[in-house]
Design an enzyme around this catalytic site. Structure first.
Site, PDB file in Angstrom:
ATOM      1  N   PRO A 135       0.806  -1.229   0.000  1.00  0.00           N
ATOM      2  CA  PRO A 135       0.000   0.000   0.000  1.00  0.00           C
ATOM      3  C   PRO A 135       0.837   1.276   0.000  1.00  0.00           C
ATOM      4  CG  PRO A 135      -0.960  -1.602   1.500  1.00  0.00           C
ATOM      5  CD  PRO A 135       0.350  -2.173   1.036  1.00  0.00           C
ATOM      6  N   GLY A 193       4.731   1.331  -3.917  1.00  0.00           N
ATOM      7  CA  GLY A 193       4.379   0.911  -5.262  1.00  0.00           C
ATOM      8  C   GLY A 193       5.575   1.081  -6.181  1.00  0.00           C
ATOM      9  N   SER A 194       5.676   2.264  -6.790  1.00  0.00           N
ATOM     10  CA  SER A 194       6.832   2.536  -7.644  1.00  0.00           C
ATOM     11  C   SER A 194       8.134   2.500  -6.843  1.00  0.00           C
ATOM     12  CB  SER A 194       6.665   3.906  -8.314  1.00  0.00           C
ATOM     13  OG  SER A 194       5.561   3.890  -9.194  1.00  0.00           O
ATOM     14  N   ILE A 253      -2.154  -7.397  -5.991  1.00  0.00           N
ATOM     15  CA  ILE A 253      -1.643  -8.720  -6.327  1.00  0.00           C
ATOM     16  C   ILE A 253      -2.594  -9.417  -7.293  1.00  0.00           C
ATOM     17  CG2 ILE A 253      -0.858 -10.929  -5.434  1.00  0.00           C
ATOM     18  CD1 ILE A 253       0.793  -8.414  -4.595  1.00  0.00           C
ATOM     19  N   GLN A 301     -13.466   5.090 -31.673  1.00  0.00           N
ATOM     20  CA  GLN A 301     -13.845   6.180 -32.571  1.00  0.00           C
ATOM     21  C   GLN A 301     -14.324   5.649 -33.931  1.00  0.00           C
ATOM     22  OE1 GLN A 301     -13.781   9.130 -31.231  1.00  0.00           O
ATOM     23  NE2 GLN A 301     -14.543  10.295 -32.976  1.00  0.00           N
ATOM     24  N   GLU A 345       3.490  -3.473 -13.682  1.00  0.00           N
ATOM     25  CA  GLU A 345       4.913  -3.785 -13.918  1.00  0.00           C
ATOM     26  C   GLU A 345       5.754  -2.511 -14.039  1.00  0.00           C
ATOM     27  OE1 GLU A 345       5.726  -6.692 -13.475  1.00  0.00           O
ATOM     28  OE2 GLU A 345       4.298  -8.109 -14.308  1.00  0.00           O
ATOM     29  N   THR A 359       4.831   1.828 -13.754  1.00  0.00           N
ATOM     30  CA  THR A 359       4.079   2.764 -14.587  1.00  0.00           C
ATOM     31  C   THR A 359       4.934   3.225 -15.766  1.00  0.00           C
ATOM     32  OG1 THR A 359       4.849   4.730 -13.397  1.00  0.00           O
ATOM     33  CG2 THR A 359       2.881   3.611 -12.528  1.00  0.00           C
TER      34      THR A 359
END
Length: 391
Positions: free
Chosen positions: A136, A139-140, A166, A344, A371, A373
């Site tokens: 939490p 992340g990166s 996960i 479109q 995997e 950003t």
């Protein structure tokens, strides 16, 4: 060795075996995966029976050693299999990619005894894996993870903490888990192979996502999960290096899935443009739309060429991290653009759930995030070009 796809594009495949493998995968995708994809995604159903079929067909361990039940295929071939699966249903292609990622630490860094004990079931025994790195608050910045493993007097490790985002959370049979065993930073992290039914391991309710509703994504809670030392993968403190190596390969899996998804969107757009008539003729006759389709197709071919170049570097044992980051960045941005353009082309119909392109658009957005950003991919690429940032 060349292989003709449904749209007539010639692909270079290294062996006759690879050509037969792609033909098998296309047949499974056409008969078993694609027909129920829209209904199951709308209902949020995970196709566990399909993964059992893929396991029996030898498709869950393609890049790994045949000695342990793997397929012994180069990444150049494995990634094209992922593309085919993702073109039929992204939940399946991505699921195979994540499972392969979850096997990476054991296959690459486990002892001979560990590989012999666990890999055959993981690669061909119907098991499904999860890869547990993100948290939490990490992340990166994955090196800031807080999940901790403490060794007790009897040699076992006790894991406490929470993992987030996960894929296969709550349904996986095994988890590759990165946990802190030492001090802060990357050097204090170790990898473990944790059974999915380990006492103290529980899953939160699945996340309510914009797309990929058939693929469960959930937090996993580790509350005193006891793991024997013979399930530690690699040396203590080696876990972050193991994780980074897995992510380089995993990014190629995401790139291949993105190309498959974009290809599915293009196929829908082309078919619609040929059938839909306005002003007395098919809309495929109008130059503006033809140019749009041409740009979509060009992006897809360029993306495939880029992920295959990275795969061939990996297969040759050469550095491929920069090219993998480029492939993940380009292919997923291309998938977002192609799926948007497909909506479109279909106009109002494209915005309805009666056609699959609106689902493809929602799914493509996710690929720009997982995997690493696409902003992180740019950081990785820039570091290869000009070195790390000044502190």
């Amino acid at each position: 060795m060349a292989d003709s796809t449904a749209d007539g594009v010639e692909r270079r495949l290294p062996t006759d075996e690879a050509r037969e493998l792609l033909a098998l995968v296309r047949d499974i995708a056409r008969r078993e995966i694609a027909p129920a994809a829209a209904e199951e995604e709308a209902a949020g159903r995970f196709p566990r029976e399909l993964f059992a079929l893929l396991s029996r067909s030898g498709l869950l361990g393609l890049p790994y050693d045949p000695q342990y039940g793997g397929g012994g295929q180069p990444y150049e071939v494995y990634l094209q299999v992922l593309e085919e699966l993702a073109a039929a249903r992204l939940t399946v292609g991505l699921g195979v990619s994540v499972h392969t990622l979850a096997c990476h630490a054991l296959a690459g860094f486990g002892t001979e005894a560990q590989r012999a004990a666990h890999l055959p079931a993981m690669l061909g025994g119907g098991l499904l894996g999860a890869y547990c790195l993100s948290e939490p608050s990490a992340g990166s910045d994955a090196a800031a993870l807080r999940t901790r493993a403490v060794r007790e007097g009897d040699g076992d490790w006790v894991i406490d903490g929470t993992k987030a985002w996960i894929t296969h959370g709550g349904i996986a049979d095994f988890c590759t888990v990165m946990a802190r065993t030492g001090g802060p930073g990357a050097r204090g992290i170790t990898a473990f192979l944790v059974p999915g039914d380990a006492p103290g391991l529980s899953a939160a309710p699945p996340e309510r996502k914009m797309g990929m509703k058939g693929s469960p994504t959930a937090q996993l809670h580790f509350d005193g999960v006891r793991v024997a030392d013979d399930r530690r993968l690699g040396a203590e403190g080696q876990g972050f290096a193991i994780a980074l190596g897995a992510l380089d390969a995993g990014r190629l899996g995401i790139a291949a899935c993105a190309v498959g998804l974009a290809r599915a969107a293009l196929d829908e757009a082309v078919a619609y443009a040929r059938e839909r008539r306005q002003f007395g003729r098919p809309i495929a006759d109008f130059q503006g739309l033809r140019f749009l389709l041409a740009d979509m197709a060009t992006g897809i071919e360029a993306g495939r060429a880029l992920y295959l170049e990275a795969a061939r570097l990996r297969d040759e044992g050469r550095p491929f991290g920069r090219c993998a980051a480029m492939a993940k960045l380009f292919c997923t941005d291309t998938a977002m653009r192609v799926t948007t353009d497909a909506v479109q082309v279909l106009g109002g119909y494209g915005y309805t759930a009666d056609f699959p392109v609106e689902r493809y658009l929602r799914e493509a957005k996710m690929l720009q995030i997982v995997e690493g950003t696409n902003q992180i991919q740019r950081v990785v690429i820039a570091r290869h070009l000009v070195g790390p940032e000044s502190r």
